[in-house]
Each structure stands twice: as structure tokens, then as C-alpha cells.
Write a protein that holds these residues in place. Structure first.
Motif, PDB file in Angstrom:
ATOM      1  N   TYR A  68     -21.523 -89.783   9.908  1.00 37.07           N
ATOM      2  CA  TYR A  68     -21.794 -89.932  11.337  1.00 37.07           C
ATOM      3  C   TYR A  68     -20.990 -88.906  12.125  1.00 37.07           C
ATOM      4  N   LEU A  69     -21.470 -88.631  13.304  1.00 41.12           N
ATOM      5  CA  LEU A  69     -20.884 -87.584  14.131  1.00 41.12           C
ATOM      6  C   LEU A  69     -19.437 -87.887  14.517  1.00 41.12           C
ATOM      7  N   ALA A  70     -18.603 -86.896  14.324  1.00 39.29           N
ATOM      8  CA  ALA A  70     -17.224 -86.998  14.807  1.00 39.29           C
ATOM      9  C   ALA A  70     -17.167 -86.572  16.275  1.00 39.29           C
ATOM     10  N   ASP A  71     -16.272 -87.189  17.023  1.00 33.99           N
ATOM     11  CA  ASP A  71     -16.129 -86.843  18.441  1.00 33.99           C
ATOM     12  C   ASP A  71     -15.812 -85.363  18.622  1.00 33.99           C
ATOM     13  N   VAL A 101     -28.386 -85.918  21.676  1.00 34.42           N
ATOM     14  CA  VAL A 101     -29.514 -86.795  21.360  1.00 34.42           C
ATOM     15  C   VAL A 101     -30.299 -86.124  20.227  1.00 34.42           C
ATOM     16  N   PRO A 102     -31.124 -86.864  19.515  1.00 30.41           N
ATOM     17  CA  PRO A 102     -31.901 -86.217  18.457  1.00 30.41           C
ATOM     18  C   PRO A 102     -32.888 -85.183  18.978  1.00 30.41           C
ATOM     19  N   GLY A 248     -36.342 -79.401  12.876  1.00 28.64           N
ATOM     20  CA  GLY A 248     -36.103 -80.396  11.844  1.00 28.64           C
ATOM     21  C   GLY A 248     -34.673 -80.858  11.725  1.00 28.64           C
ATOM     22  N   LEU A 249     -33.759 -80.213  12.435  1.00 37.40           N
ATOM     23  CA  LEU A 249     -32.351 -80.604  12.354  1.00 37.40           C
ATOM     24  C   LEU A 249     -31.972 -81.685  13.362  1.00 37.40           C
ATOM     25  N   LYS A 250     -32.901 -82.039  14.232  1.00 38.57           N
ATOM     26  CA  LYS A 250     -32.774 -83.209  15.110  1.00 38.57           C
ATOM     27  C   LYS A 250     -31.475 -83.219  15.917  1.00 38.57           C
ATOM     28  N   CYS A 251     -31.407 -82.285  16.839  1.00 42.68           N
ATOM     29  CA  CYS A 251     -30.267 -82.248  17.756  1.00 42.68           C
ATOM     30  C   CYS A 251     -30.715 -81.674  19.086  1.00 42.68           C
ATOM     31  N   THR A 276     -28.647 -88.691  16.304  1.00 40.14           N
ATOM     32  CA  THR A 276     -28.454 -87.247  16.270  1.00 40.14           C
ATOM     33  C   THR A 276     -27.855 -86.843  14.930  1.00 40.14           C
ATOM     34  N   ALA A 277     -28.410 -85.786  14.322  1.00 37.91           N
ATOM     35  CA  ALA A 277     -27.999 -85.401  12.976  1.00 37.91           C
ATOM     36  C   ALA A 277     -26.753 -84.527  13.002  1.00 37.91           C
ATOM     37  N   THR A 278     -25.786 -84.875  12.180  1.00 35.24           N
ATOM     38  CA  THR A 278     -24.554 -84.093  12.105  1.00 35.24           C
ATOM     39  C   THR A 278     -24.813 -82.623  11.759  1.00 35.24           C
ATOM     40  N   PRO A 279     -25.612 -82.298  10.723  1.00 35.01           N
ATOM     41  CA  PRO A 279     -25.878 -80.871  10.469  1.00 35.01           C
ATOM     42  C   PRO A 279     -26.544 -80.178  11.654  1.00 35.01           C
ATOM     43  N   GLY A 280     -27.369 -80.910  12.397  1.00 36.95           N
ATOM     44  CA  GLY A 280     -28.001 -80.334  13.572  1.00 36.95           C
ATOM     45  C   GLY A 280     -27.007 -79.992  14.663  1.00 36.95           C
ATOM     46  N   VAL A 281     -26.007 -80.845  14.857  1.00 37.06           N
ATOM     47  CA  VAL A 281     -24.963 -80.566  15.845  1.00 37.06           C
ATOM     48  C   VAL A 281     -24.182 -79.314  15.456  1.00 37.06           C
TER      49      VAL A 281
END
Length: 388
Positions: A68-71, A101-102, A248-251, A276-281
Motif C-alpha cells: 500500500y502507498l506510503a505517505d 486517485v486511480p 494501466g498503472l492506475k494513478c 491508487t497503484a503504488t507503481p503508478g505513483v
């Protein structure tokens, strides 16, 4: 010298398996002449993304950053997005008011549910991005289409005024640069919208996902940047997904331009942010920080594709070369066919475009120009021959 994108063949794209090259039968289908179909309907580019963005995705995998996303990663994305918008569009945004958001559709759903009165309709200039026509209904809201004026396409302020008054709507969905017509709205046009929205006590959802993609010296004007009044009634949604080809990275990002909305989002926005996807962020952060040179090269290449469209005669078809985005609007109503023009061109030219009726623009077609130029040239030549 040939550009590397020129080597992107239709066969290679079909083998890649993306929806653009596999959906609607593109992957294995042929036209009436036995030729493979050319995918030009989905709003994604065929171009491989920027090197630093690909490196960020590989680094994410190498470090197993799939949790999950880190702050800290959210903060990095917000800072990168804010810096890009300040540099590119002269709009200074507090990074604290940029949230992940995704995608833009998730942001629209959250805006409708949390920032408008229950049951109120949603106004939408048409033709429009297809899901915007259907999502309000799925949320129990009436979608009120407001046709744009034409030749050239423009927002019809008087029609919007009347629609607000008649429907009681409290939300306008504004897409700028516009999908599917490619218009890049001016500050004066946006000021006219602000006056109407404010007169009716309404709000604006500003879809600015194509903001970096403008041509001929035009610069995107963020709607919320035009006045304090606009900032007070706007929620802006954007993403690196269109400009760097990352859908496709949903960010995506929501930009909150006033304190009240930021506070409400803090209370209500958790579910919208959660997927929201971590790799996308991480990839989007790299795009904003390190992908600008690549983006400038893509804009130059797309400009060449715009010229190819402009220079190809398509008798009987009205061609709107986009001011922004990589999506061109073609009007085939004058062809007087017994079927949608998009169906005619899919069968007779093997070029699969978005049917204008799906955009509330019957007789029209949305053509994606973001492909290797030899493939685009083939598509346009086939279309011209079909009109014979």
C-alpha cells in the motif's frame, strides 16, 4: 532522420495485445479487402513511455514496492505534480492539496457523491468522452447533454445557462483540452463559464488529463487558475497517464483549489484514494520530474501526425485537427451513409475508430493520431481510397 516511433508497425502493436489493438476485433480481424485492422479508437498512445518512467517501474519491481502507498511516496508525487503544473501552466498549487486517485473517473464519482446535493443532475457539453455520458446515471443522477456550438467547436454559454436554469443541476463536467474535439479553451472562454456556474450556485469538475498535450503555441489554462471565483467552485482531476502513456498503472491526481474542498476531501476521500497503484505513483512522479524532454519530443512527433491528417484529402468528411490531445474529430454526416461512418471505415478501410454516437455526436468519429506515422499514413490512405 527517421524517428524511433516510425518503426512501430501495426503487426507489432497487434502482437502487444493492448485493448487498442485487440478490442473490437482489431487483434485478429480483417476488413472487406482482407487487410488487418488498425486500432484507432482507444485514447492511449502506441509509443513506449519515457526511459526514466520505465526505470521507475523496474525499480519498483526490483524493490518489491507492491504494498500500500506510503505517505512519503504520496508527498513526492504531489510535489512533482505541483512543480510540473507551476512550470508548465504557471499555476502554483499547494502540494498538500494534491491527492492521489486511480484515475479521473474515480475523481468524478467522488465529486458527484461528496460535493453535489443528492439527486441533482450533471451537465455535460457534447460531444463528450464516452464514460462521462453514462457514469452519472449509474449513480442515480440525470446526465443533461448540452451540445457545443460548431465550426469551430466551442462551449455554448447561453445553452449552459439555460440548462442550469431548467434542470437545477449543480455540477458542470468541463474537459479541457477537450475530448473528443481537441479544443483548447482560452481564458476568455473559461471566464464565461465561471460567470454562468457562479450565477447558478454550481460547481465544476475540471477534467484536465490532456493538459500537457497542446500544439501551435497554445498553452493549457487550468480552469481553477483563472480567478478566485473559479478556484472556489472547482475540483480538478488530472494524470500523467495520457501525456506519458501510463493508463494501466492506475494513478491520477485530484487538485483541490480551496480550503473548504480540501477539508471535505480529507473527510470523504479515503475510498477514492485507496485503489491508487503504488507503481503508478512512483512512475508518475518520475514522469513529472524526469520525463519532460521525452514529452517535448512526443509533442513534436504528434504535431507531425497532425500535419499528416491535415494534408490528407478525405472528400465529404469534415476534419477537425486537434488543438490539444491526440484525438481528432471527423464528421461524416455529409457522406449520407446508411450506416454510421465509423462502421463504413472499419469495413472498407480497416480503420477502427470510436463511433461518434457513443460520444453523443452521431455521424462523427474520434480518430486517435498517437501511432507510428507510417501506420497513420496507411490508415488515412485506406480511408481516402474507401471514399474513392
Amino acid at each position: 532522420m527517421p524517428h524511433p516511433f516510425d518503426a512501430l508497425t501495426a503487426d507489432a502493436m497487434r502482437a502487444g495485445g493492448s485493448w487498442k489493438w485487440s478490442g473490437s476485433g482489431v487483434g485478429g480481424g480483417v476488413d472487406a479487402h482482407g487487410r488487418g485492422l488498425i486500432g484507432a479508437f482507444v485514447a492511449e498512445m502506441d509509443f513506449p513511455t519515457a526511459g526514466p518512467v520505465a526505470d521507475a517501474v523496474r525499480a519498483s519491481a526490483d524493490a518489491s514496492r507492491f504494498g500500500y502507498l506510503a505517505d512519503a511516496w504520496v508527498a513526492d508525487l504531489a510535489a512533482a505534480c505541483a512543480a510540473f503544473w507551476a512550470d508548465r501552466f504557471n499555476w502554483s498549487v499547494d502540494p498538500e492539496r494534491i491527492r492521489p486517485v486511480p484515475d479521473v473517473m474515480t475523481a468524478l464519482v467522488a465529486t458527484i457523491e461528496h460535493f453535489t446535493p443528492p439527486g441533482t443532475p450533471v451537465l455535460l457539453p457534447t460531444p463528450a468522452y464516452m464514460p462521462f455520458l453514462t457514469v452519472p446515471g449509474r449513480l442515480g443522477r440525470e446526465m443533461v447533454p448540452v451540445p457545443m456550438s460548431r465550426d469551430p467547436f466551442a462551449l455554448d454559454v447561453d445553452a449552459l445557462d439555460a440548462a442550469f436554469a431548467a434542470s437545477g443541476s449543480r455540477l458542470l463536467v468541463l474537459t479541457n483540452p477537450h475530448n473528443p474535439t481537441g479544443r483548447v479553451f482560452t481564458a476568455d472562454e473559461l471566464a464565461g463559464i465561471t460567470a454562468v456556474v457562479e450565477r447558478h450556485g454550481a460547481r465544476v469538475f475540471a477534467d484536465e488529463i490532456h493538459a500537457p498535450l497542446t500544439f501551435d503555441g497554445r498553452v493549457h489554462v487550468p480552469y481553477a487558475s483563472t480567478s478566485d471565483t473559479a478556484a472556489a467552485h472547482t475540483i480538478t482531476a488530472t494524470s500523467a497517464s495520457k501525456a506519458w502513456n501510463l493508463p494501466g498503472l492506475k494513478c491520477g491526481q485530484v487538485i483541490l483549489s480551496n480550503a473548504a474542498d480540501a477539508a471535505r476531501w480529507s473527510e470523504r476521500g479515503y475510498l477514492a484514494e485507496h485503489s491508487t497503484a503504488t507503481p503508478g505513483v512512483l512512475a508518475s512522479t518520475a514522469a513529472y520530474v524526469h520525463g519532460r524532454e521525452w514529452l517535448d519530443d512526443v509533442l513534436t512527433y504528434l504535431d507531425g501526425n497532425r500535419a499528416r491528417l491535415r494534408d490528407t484529402p478525405l472528400p465529404g468528411v469534415g476534419v477537425t485537427v486537434p488543438e490539444g490531445t491526440y484525438l481528432a474529430w471527423l464528421d461524416g454526416t455529409a457522406l449520407d451513409l446508411d450506416e454510421p461512418p465509423s462502421a463504413f471505415f472499419a469495413r472498407e478501410a480497416g480503420v477502427v475508430m470510436t463511433d461518434g454516437a457513443a460520444c453523443a455526436g452521431p455521424g462523427g468519429m474520434r480518430l486517435n493520431l498517437a501511432m507510428g506515422r507510417p501506420v497513420l499514413a496507411e490508415a488515412l490512405e485506406r480511408m481516402a481510397a474507401a471514399l474513392g
